[in-house]
Design a protein around this motif. Structure first.
Motif, PDB file in Angstrom:
ATOM      1  N   GLY A  26       0.871  -1.158   0.050  1.00 60.18           N
ATOM      2  CA  GLY A  26       0.035  -0.087  -0.058  1.00 60.18           C
ATOM      3  C   GLY A  26       0.984   1.188   0.006  1.00 60.18           C
ATOM      4  N   TYR A  27       2.155   0.998   0.533  1.00 64.71           N
ATOM      5  CA  TYR A  27       2.766   2.179   0.529  1.00 64.71           C
ATOM      6  C   TYR A  27       3.567   2.605  -0.793  1.00 64.71           C
ATOM      7  CZ  TYR A  27       5.627   5.411   3.399  1.00 64.71           C
ATOM      8  OH  TYR A  27       6.017   6.624   3.940  1.00 64.71           O
ATOM      9  N   MET A  28       3.321   1.611  -1.648  1.00 66.56           N
ATOM     10  CA  MET A  28       4.009   1.780  -3.066  1.00 66.56           C
ATOM     11  C   MET A  28       3.214   2.164  -4.094  1.00 66.56           C
ATOM     12  SD  MET A  28       6.886   0.356  -2.684  1.00 66.56           S
ATOM     13  CE  MET A  28       7.163   0.641  -0.931  1.00 66.56           C
ATOM     14  N   LYS A  29       3.884   3.262  -5.163  1.00 65.63           N
ATOM     15  CA  LYS A  29       2.852   3.982  -5.997  1.00 65.63           C
ATOM     16  C   LYS A  29       2.073   2.986  -7.027  1.00 65.63           C
ATOM     17  CE  LYS A  29       5.214   8.378  -6.061  1.00 65.63           C
ATOM     18  NZ  LYS A  29       5.759   9.575  -6.796  1.00 65.63           N
ATOM     19  N   GLU A  30       2.487   1.749  -7.358  1.00 61.87           N
ATOM     20  CA  GLU A  30       1.910   0.932  -8.278  1.00 61.87           C
ATOM     21  C   GLU A  30       0.469   0.564  -8.083  1.00 61.87           C
ATOM     22  OE1 GLU A  30       3.622  -3.030  -8.751  1.00 61.87           O
ATOM     23  OE2 GLU A  30       5.372  -2.378  -7.357  1.00 61.87           O
ATOM     24  N   TYR A  31       0.342   0.344  -6.674  1.00 62.03           N
ATOM     25  CA  TYR A  31      -0.947   0.061  -6.310  1.00 62.03           C
ATOM     26  C   TYR A  31      -2.078   0.937  -5.957  1.00 62.03           C
ATOM     27  CZ  TYR A  31       0.795  -4.548  -5.102  1.00 62.03           C
ATOM     28  OH  TYR A  31       1.542  -5.900  -5.349  1.00 62.03           O
ATOM     29  N   ASP A  32      -1.543   2.368  -6.248  1.00 62.30           N
ATOM     30  CA  ASP A  32      -2.502   3.376  -6.349  1.00 62.30           C
ATOM     31  C   ASP A  32      -3.174   3.827  -5.178  1.00 62.30           C
ATOM     32  OD1 ASP A  32      -2.315   3.786  -9.041  1.00 62.30           O
ATOM     33  OD2 ASP A  32      -3.920   2.278  -9.769  1.00 62.30           O
ATOM     34  N   VAL A  33      -3.367   3.024  -3.976  1.00 65.19           N
ATOM     35  CA  VAL A  33      -4.041   3.568  -2.729  1.00 65.19           C
ATOM     36  C   VAL A  33      -3.238   4.748  -2.040  1.00 65.19           C
ATOM     37  CG1 VAL A  33      -5.443   1.434  -2.308  1.00 65.19           C
ATOM     38  CG2 VAL A  33      -3.107   1.759  -1.712  1.00 65.19           C
TER      39      VAL A  33
END
Length: 380
Positions: free
Chosen positions: A343-350
């Motif tokens: 969730g902290y990674m941009k690729e998951y968008d949240v």
């Protein structure tokens, strides 16, 4: 109160959702990373008649109701928070004041092009020293013959870089109690003395154009006064009430995007031999998120319905904006928690949804201002 959507509203929802999936969502990460708004998106929205949903057909609109407009804001915001913000600001702040308070000539000249997507609308209210205290504006307008001469500064103005005109608030005189008489003016952006810079490096809604405006001896025709000179303050309060409904709808859209990603991820993520959606700790989070999302949407629709019925809606607009923005932030935060490290990674968008959502607690009146508005409506 039952908010079953009509067949027309369902058709609109399907159309906007399909458009958002195809034309907005694929670019959401790009506009966030580059901080560049895709004007092509708004040209297409105009072609579909979505920029003028709540306005009469005679002014280039669709003759729809406020609930239909909220549906569009929600679907666009779900695909991209920044695009949703510029869409909402164009209609509720840039175009609505002219629709409600403008002369027939002003509507034909300035509103019709906005409804058709030929330009975007912007509303210049906030100043460096006049944010929550909007009545403390320092921008000054003085009548000189047949022209108003305007001097001042505006900040955090959405869409100004893509607008052929900005509605600017300025004080013209002082009341007996010493408070400013605030009026509104239609200022063409090509007018000499208007300087617009769009260089803000924002936390979220980075796909929305946000600008600073400097007005130095800007001269506009006398007929560019919008509405009643002495009622500019009450006019923009009405405008803000409507804007709060749209920000609440945008909050619902962003929160729904985060919730759907969290639900899907929880079903797919396996830990300790089973999907994490089977663990009660995660189930409780998802249940709370779904409940708050539904409650927020119902509050948005109620405020919109009251506005359409021409009933008082200021308190309900504040309810909707306050609850939807704060509940939305909780939903986005929990979506990150459910994703864990991913969730902290941009690729998951949240994480983007959380950054976008934060502005919803600030813009169109902070959460603190909403509570003051509600308290006053209660007679406190």
């Amino acid at each position: 109160m039952n908010f079953d959507l009509s067949d027309e509203q369902k058709m609109l929802q399907d159309m906007v959702r399909e458009f958002a999936e195809q034309e907005i969502k694929p670019y959401a990460r790009e506009v966030d990373e580059t901080s560049k708004m895709r004007i092509e998106t708004f040209e297409k929205l105009g072609e579909l008649g979505l920029l003028g949903i709540p306005f009469s057909e005679e002014y280039g609109g669709a003759g729809g109701d406020t609930i239909s407009y909220c549906i569009a804001v929600e679907e666009i915001g779900k695909a991209c928070g920044g695009t949703g913000l510029s869409y909402a600001a164009n209609t509720s702040l840039g175009a609505s004041p002219i629709y409600y308070f403008g002369t027939e000539e002003q509507k034909q000249k300035w509103l019709v092009p906005m409804a058709k997507g030929e330009t975007l609308g912007a509303f210049g209210l906030t100043e460096p020293n006049a944010g929550s205290d909007a009545g403390g504006t320092r921008t000054r307008a003085v009548l000189d013959g047949d022209e108003w001469v305007i001097n001042g500064q505006k900040c955090w103005i959405t869409n100004a870089g893509f607008s052929r005109q900005i509605i600017v608030t300025a004080y013209t005189k002082k009341r007996e109690n010493g408070r400013n008489i605030v009026s509104a003016f239609i200022v063409p952006t090509a007018t000499p003395g208007v300087k617009i810079s769009c260089n803000y490096d924002k936390m979220g809604v980075r796909g929305s154009n946000t600008c600073e405006i400097i007005l130095e001896n800007v001269r506009v025709p006398k007929e560019n006064l919008l509405g009643d000179e002495k009622k500019g303050f009450s006019q923009f309060l009405y405008t803000l009430d409507g804007g709060r409904i749209s920000i609440a709808a945008l909050s619902v859209g962003i929160a729904e995007a985060a919730f759907e990603k969290a639900l899907q991820y929880a079903k797919e993520r396996v830990q300790f031999g089973q999907s994490i959606s089977k663990f009660q700790a995660i189930q409780f989070k998802l249940a709370d998120m779904a409940m708050e999302l539904e409650l927020a949407r119902n509050m948005v629709y109620k405020a919109a319905w009251l506005k359409d019925e021409r009933k008082p809606f200021g308190k309900e607009a504040a309810f909707a904006k306050l609850y939807a923005s704060e509940a939305g932030f909780r939903i986005c935060n929990e979506a990150i928690q459910i994703h864990g490290g991913n969730g902290y990674m941009k690729e998951y968008d949240v994480e983007r949804h959380l950054r976008d959502m934060k502005l919803m607690e600030i813009g169109e009146g902070t959460s603190e201002i909403q509570r003051l508005v509600i308290a006053r409506q209660l007679g406190c």
